[in-house]
Design a protein around this motif. Structure first.
Motif, PDB file in Angstrom:
ATOM      1  N   ARG A  95       6.135   7.507 -15.744  1.00 29.36           N
ATOM      2  CA  ARG A  95       7.140   7.153 -15.242  1.00 29.36           C
ATOM      3  C   ARG A  95       8.495   8.005 -15.429  1.00 29.36           C
TER       4      ARG A  95
ATOM      5  N   ASN B 227       6.733  -5.292  -6.657  1.00 30.68           N
ATOM      6  CA  ASN B 227       6.959  -3.968  -7.414  1.00 30.68           C
ATOM      7  C   ASN B 227       8.403  -3.812  -7.841  1.00 30.68           C
TER       8      ASN B 227
ATOM      9  N   ASP C 213       3.199 -12.563  -9.686  1.00 30.39           N
ATOM     10  CA  ASP C 213       1.711 -12.256  -9.951  1.00 30.39           C
ATOM     11  C   ASP C 213       0.861 -13.296  -9.067  1.00 30.39           C
TER      12      ASP C 213
ATOM     13  N   ASN D 145       3.036  -7.984 -10.752  1.00 35.83           N
ATOM     14  CA  ASN D 145       4.115  -7.397  -9.809  1.00 35.83           C
ATOM     15  C   ASN D 145       4.020  -7.306  -8.540  1.00 35.83           C
TER      16      ASN D 145
ATOM     17  N   GLN E  96       7.925  -1.227 -17.174  1.00 35.26           N
ATOM     18  CA  GLN E  96       8.571  -0.164 -16.106  1.00 35.26           C
ATOM     19  C   GLN E  96       7.359   0.173 -15.233  1.00 35.26           C
TER      20      GLN E  96
ATOM     21  N   GLY F 214       5.388  -1.361 -12.617  1.00 30.22           N
ATOM     22  CA  GLY F 214       5.656  -1.743 -11.353  1.00 30.22           C
ATOM     23  C   GLY F 214       4.290  -2.408 -11.050  1.00 30.22           C
ATOM     24  N   THR F 215       3.796  -2.348  -9.926  1.00 31.40           N
ATOM     25  CA  THR F 215       2.548  -3.368  -9.338  1.00 31.40           C
ATOM     26  C   THR F 215       1.467  -2.664  -9.811  1.00 31.40           C
ATOM     27  N   THR F 216       0.623  -3.486 -10.405  1.00 31.87           N
ATOM     28  CA  THR F 216      -0.925  -3.172 -11.000  1.00 31.87           C
ATOM     29  C   THR F 216      -2.072  -4.287 -10.467  1.00 31.87           C
TER      30      THR F 216
ATOM     31  N   LEU G 142      11.313  -3.299 -10.646  1.00 30.23           N
ATOM     32  CA  LEU G 142      11.495  -2.726 -11.548  1.00 30.23           C
ATOM     33  C   LEU G 142      12.806  -2.990 -12.366  1.00 30.23           C
TER      34      LEU G 142
ATOM     35  N   THR H  58      -2.721   1.288 -11.413  1.00 27.35           N
ATOM     36  CA  THR H  58      -1.212   0.917 -10.831  1.00 27.35           C
ATOM     37  C   THR H  58      -0.935   1.362  -9.699  1.00 27.35           C
ATOM     38  N   HIS H  59       0.078   0.991  -8.843  1.00 28.41           N
ATOM     39  CA  HIS H  59       0.182   1.395  -7.558  1.00 28.41           C
ATOM     40  C   HIS H  59       0.458   2.967  -7.451  1.00 28.41           C
ATOM     41  N   GLU H  60       0.977   3.344  -8.626  1.00 27.83           N
ATOM     42  CA  GLU H  60       1.252   5.007  -8.579  1.00 27.83           C
ATOM     43  C   GLU H  60      -0.206   5.868  -8.561  1.00 27.83           C
TER      44      GLU H  60
END
Length: 1016
Positions: free
Chosen positions: A413, A954, A932, A951, A1003, A1005-1007, A956, A375-377
């Motif tokens: 999250r 991003n 996507d 996503n 929830q 976000g970007t993956t 949410l 994921t973006h995190e």
């Protein structure tokens, strides 16, 4: 236990492989007697004679050739035996065929045509399309959109079971008699192409291009809908979605259910922010009907339900589902979703529709895939490997298997916790307590909470086989086994919330920072089907036996049971659930005439549900903090069986008008009989370019064994009253009778659909369908029924006398009506330039209304106490918590070796009235568009790579509070009250992005997901 199940699985595979090998050689062994193949030698005895047709099949297997002939040429012809080692192929065929008045011609090194010699009369009818004496050559090349030759593509003469396949360079050759012939070209993963050729005493050439199967398989035969006759997508009287393997793979999702979320507009699923057992299988639904009202089939046979009942305050509450995530995506050929009530055809659970998952069959190539994502995190790292392979058995047989291993790390999250409210709810509420809470949250603003997706490890095995036993009989089977292990995280217990006085979770003398209980689940899911299909004249018979099961066992760690004080363990085995079924089917169809087809059949099903006892420590006293175990008193085994039969009639009034009618009778040993029916029809206008269709049906859904028997009792301490009971009570328990809860009965439905399909050209199609579903006696899990504020009603007396604090139960409590519209449009083969093609897809679902009809059916004792089994929180979960509308707009661009896919998913508003929220306001999630992108590059025909970004912007979920009346507006005008309500639905801010009850999409976000694909 797992080792034993894996050992059993590999034994099954080994036995099936041995059976395949035996059957592959069986026909040939029977024809070869002491290394002899049949021929017409006069010296041999009559006892050695065998059918010519079988001998030709043996030749094909031994010499790896393809022999084409007209059926009447070989029918009833018997031949003798000859040593084949003494002759080459040509000589053996000459000796074999000449005495019978037959000859042969070699088209290629591996293709041979058999025909009559000049002047020979063999008898038999020569229908149109059969090879005759005047033969001409049809040849050509089959290529894909990129201009690459396609080996092993099927070339079939429509109307007769003859054809060929392309060679390694995509070339094909066929000898055809004079006349007009319809030829079908097909290959797995590509749209089939049919063309008409006219042979007039001359050889002709026809080159063909097959397009990637992105969204249109209109020429493919539908296997759901009518049980009497199969139709193509262009002439079915019912709305059917078709989603193929390529579409699922471009979603960038690792599981089948999450891939469907981005492809089927009426299908919705969501990762719940609060997990426990729910994390093993997320709830889903079609047309806002809940997971229990969509029947799941694998290759047309009923898949077992899961063993878990969702009892949390979340979508799907009170229901169970079939674990779609257990099916490996790489094993799927395509998915058909019948968007119409089909209880008359398929039995219980088909009120919302039927999903038929069709597995890959004929082997083309071994495919190995490795994919990794994040994921973006920077969390949620995933790794997946998948192998799909198999072998072909003769001209029609196959074995296809898939092995998949994957792992996903957790995502997190968390939100920022509100100190003042946490002190009121979990602390001592004093100023000193608030200082302690603030000090802790200054160090850990999220209170160490972990909420996102869980740790997931899974292994999936699936095999699908079809083995011709005779010309008109086929043995088939499929089997799957899935093992899944997850670990999720309960709400973190901070030092001001829960203590560890006996130093069980932290070392004495060290700083105590609280503890985070974990929840682990082990899921075993399996299914298998064996069957025989036969065709005798105009009769088709399908006999099958299906078994399936789902078992879930839980463990809870890093917590303790205060009732056991210092003797408490810190790990517990709280038990689990298991469900399995055995299903027998006999289905018979007959084409009575060109217009009339009938189908009838019988089904027997035996079901078992088990509640598995946990260890004693998990159910003692108040149980471990976070998850209560199953006591011996609530561990049960329940059984039931049902039998059902149906009759289906399909009649073409004309070339354009079709009507279909079905009736079904069911009998269940625990609640009796049910009779349902269905009528549907369609008419084609404008030269078959416009189709009008409609259906009217009744449906039923039997109460699940889970719903009848589930009992989860929790022991809690009530000051002044000692240990008492609360939880879910069985519908047939003593407590339910005391509360005057009636026994469960089946849900009944009335379904109506009407729509049209427009296909002005072969490349553009559009369908629009309206649906209206009325369900009465709908089964719900009631809201919590407890003591009234005054404590002076008859209900209070019953609860107090029997030591009950609060309970929920299953009951036929409501009647609902759901109306909506489905839209599906597809425009393909839009040529941008040479070697560049574009396909555009648009699909949408709009819920016109989803509402209660009439009054809630409250038991008299509960109604007299001013309580209700269906409150406003349950109403919102059931009727408005899924998106009001959903639309998917996608474009697929092929540019030589490049592939680009852009997908936009619009999630409409979803409304909750969460527990703890002021009853004068509601919570509405705003409409959002999630974009996507999927980019692929094919280095050569063996190696390809792709990158999917889900996503990409991003986006949410976002929600807002709305007033229902003047009192609600007053709440929204008060900042302190707004804050209090937000804290109530987010557990004081722990769930910062979504609420405790969920949202309308993920929830995370970007993956990102990168995939390397090998064709071996």
């Amino acid at each position: 236990m797992i080792q034993n199940m894996l050992r059993e699985w590999f034994i099954v595979i080994s036995l099936l492989t041995c059976a395949v090998n035996t059957l592959q050689g069986q026909d040939f062994v029977q024809l070869i007697k002491k290394d002899k193949i049949s021929t017409s030698s006069p010296d041999n005895k009559q006892d050695d004679k065998v059918p010519l047709k079988n001998v030709l099949a043996a030749f094909e297997k031994k010499y790896n050739i393809n022999i084409l002939y007209r059926e009447s040429l070989v029918q009833n012809k018997m031949v003798d035996v000859l040593k084949t080692d003494n002759y080459n192929t040509d000589t053996a065929l000459y000796i074999l065929l000449t005495p019978l008045g037959l000859t042969f011609k070699k088209i290629t090194a591996t293709q041979i045509i058999i025909s009559e010699t000049s002047g020979s009369k063999t008898g038999g009818e020569k229908g149109p399309g059969y090879i005759n004496d005047q033969q001409n050559l049809l040849r050509g090349t089959v290529r894909n959109e990129k201009g690459e030759p396609m080996p092993n593509a099927s070339v079939i003469i429509m109307g007769i079971p003859k054809g060929t396949v392309t060679d390694a360079y995509g070339n094909y050759r066929l000898l055809l008699g004079s006349g007009t012939h319809k030829i079908l070209f097909s290959s797995v993963g590509y749209n089939s192409h049919a063309t008409t050729v006219k042979i007039e005493n001359a050889d002709i050439r026809r080159d063909i291009m097959l397009n990637n199967a992105v969204a249109d398989l209109s020429g493919v035969v539908v296997t759901v809908g009518s049980r009497a006759s199969q139709r193509t997508f262009t002439n079915t009287p019912l709305p059917v979605d078709n989603i193929n393997a390529a579409e699922l793979q471009t979603t960038g999702q690792l599981s089948f259910d999450k891939a469907l979320q981005l492809r089927a507009p009426s299908f919705n699923t969501i990762n719940m922010p609060v997990h426990d057992a729910t994390s093993l299988s997320d709830p889903y639904e079609i047309r806002n009907m809940g997971p229990s009202r969509t029947l799941i089939l694998i290759n047309g046979k009923r898949k077992n339900a899961g063993s878990l009942v969702y009892i949390q305050t979340s979508p799907g509450r009170g229901e169970t589902e079939t674990d779609l995530s257990a099916i490996p995506t790489d094993a799927i050929k395509r998915v058909e979703i019948l968007r119409d009530g089909a209880s008359a055809q398929y039995g219980s659970d088909a009120i919302a529709g039927v999903m038929n998952i069709i597995l890959k069959d004929r082997f083309e190539y071994t495919n190995f895939k490795i994919a990794s994502g994040i994921t973006h995190e920077g969390d949620g790292f995933s790794l997946s490997t998948s192998l799909n392979s198999g072998a072909n058995i003769g001209a029609k047989g196959f074995i296809n298997y898939t092995i998949n291993f994957q792992k996903e790390n957790k995502t997190n999250r968390p939100g920022t916790v509100d100190a003042e409210q946490d002190n009121k709810d979990l602390g001592d509420g004093t100023a000193a307590g608030l200082a302690q809470v603030k000090a802790y949250l200054a160090r850990f603003p999220d209170a160490n909470n972990i909420n996102g997706t869980p740790i997931n490890r899974s292994a999936k095995f699936l095999v699908n086989a079809g083995i011709p036993l005779k010309d008109n009989t086929t043995f088939y089977g499929n089997a799957a086994y899935v093992y899944k292990k997850i670990q999720s995280f309960a709400n973190y217990r901070t030092p001001y919330w829960k203590q560890d006085p006996y130093n069980l979770l932290h070392a004495a003398g060290t700083e105590y920072l609280g503890f985070g209980p974990t929840f682990a689940g082990d899921l075993n899911d399996y299914n298998a089907t064996l069957g025989l299909k036969s065709e005798v004249g105009s009769w088709n018979t399908d006999i099958s036996l299906t078994v399936g099961g789902n078992r879930q066992l839980y463990s809870v760690n890093n917590t303790w049971n205060p009732s056991l004080e210092g003797q408490s363990p810190v790990s517990f085995k709280p038990g689990g659930y298991a469900f399995n079924h055995v299903v027998g089917n006999i289905d018979i169809t007959r084409a009575v005439s060109d217009r009339l087809s009938i189908g009838f059949g019988y089904e027997f099903r035996n079901e078992r549900f088990r509640i598995i006892e946990g260890d004693t420590a998990s159910s003692s006293g108040i149980g471990p903090i976070s998850f209560f175990g199953i006591s011996a008193a609530n561990a049960i085994k329940a059984y039931r069986f049902n039998i059902g039969g149906y009759l289906d009639v399909s009649y073409d009034l004309s070339k354009s008008v079709l009507i279909n009618a079905t009736a079904r009778q069911e009998y269940y040993n625990d609640f009796g009989s049910a009779f349902v029916w269905k009528v549907s029809g369609r008419t084609k206008l404008m030269g078959d370019k416009l189709t009008l269709r409609s259906s009217l049906s009744t449906g039923f859904r039997a109460p699940g064994l889970h719903q009848v028997n589930l009992q989860i009792a929790q022991q809690i301490f009530v000051p002044g009253h000692g240990i008492q009971t609360q939880g879910v009570i069985s519908n047939k328990s003593v407590q339910a009778r005391l509360l005057e809860v009636p026994a469960l009965k089946p849900e009944r439905s009335l379904n109506f659909t009407a729509g049209f399909g427009l296909r002005p050209s072969k490349d553009f199609s559009l369908t629009l369908d309206y649906y209206n579903i009325d369900i009465k006696d709908r089964i719900i899990l009631s809201s919590n029924i407890g003591h009234t504020p005054g404590g002076n009603t008859q209900l209070d007396e019953v609860l107090s006398t029997n030591g009950i604090v609060g309970v929920s139960f299953f009951t036929n409590g409501i009647r609902t009506n759901t109306q909506g519209i489905d839209l599906v449009a597809n425009y393909r083969n839009i040529q941008i330039n040479t070697g560049s093609w574009l396909t555009v897809n648009l699909a949408g679902n709009y819920t016109i209304s989803n509402k209660l009809l009439g009054m809630v059916s409250n038991p008299k004792l509960i109604a007299n106490a001013g309580q209700a089994v269906f409150d406003y929180t349950q109403e919102a979960l059931l009727l408005t918590s899924r998106p009001k509308y959903k639309a998917i707009l996608g474009g697929d661009l092929t540019l030589n070796r490049w592939g680009f896919f852009l997908n936009n998913s619009l999630f409409g508003p979803a409304t909750f009235r969460s527990e703890g929220l002021d009853r004068n306001i509601k919570l509405v999630f705003n409409s959002k568009v999630v974009t996507d992108i999927h980019i692929s590059y094919q280095f050569n025909h063996r190696l390809g790579v792709s990158l999917a970004v889900n996503n990409i912007l991003n986006i949410l979920p976002e929600y807002k509070l709305k007033a229902l009346n003047a009192e609600g507006q007053a709440v929204l005008n008060d900042a302190a009250l707004v804050k209090r309500n937000i804290n109530a639905i987010t557990f004081n801010g722990r769930y910062g992005i979504v609420t405790y009850d969920g949202s309308h999409f993920s929830q995370l976000g970007t993956t990102f997901l990168a995939t390397l694909n090998f064709k071996l």
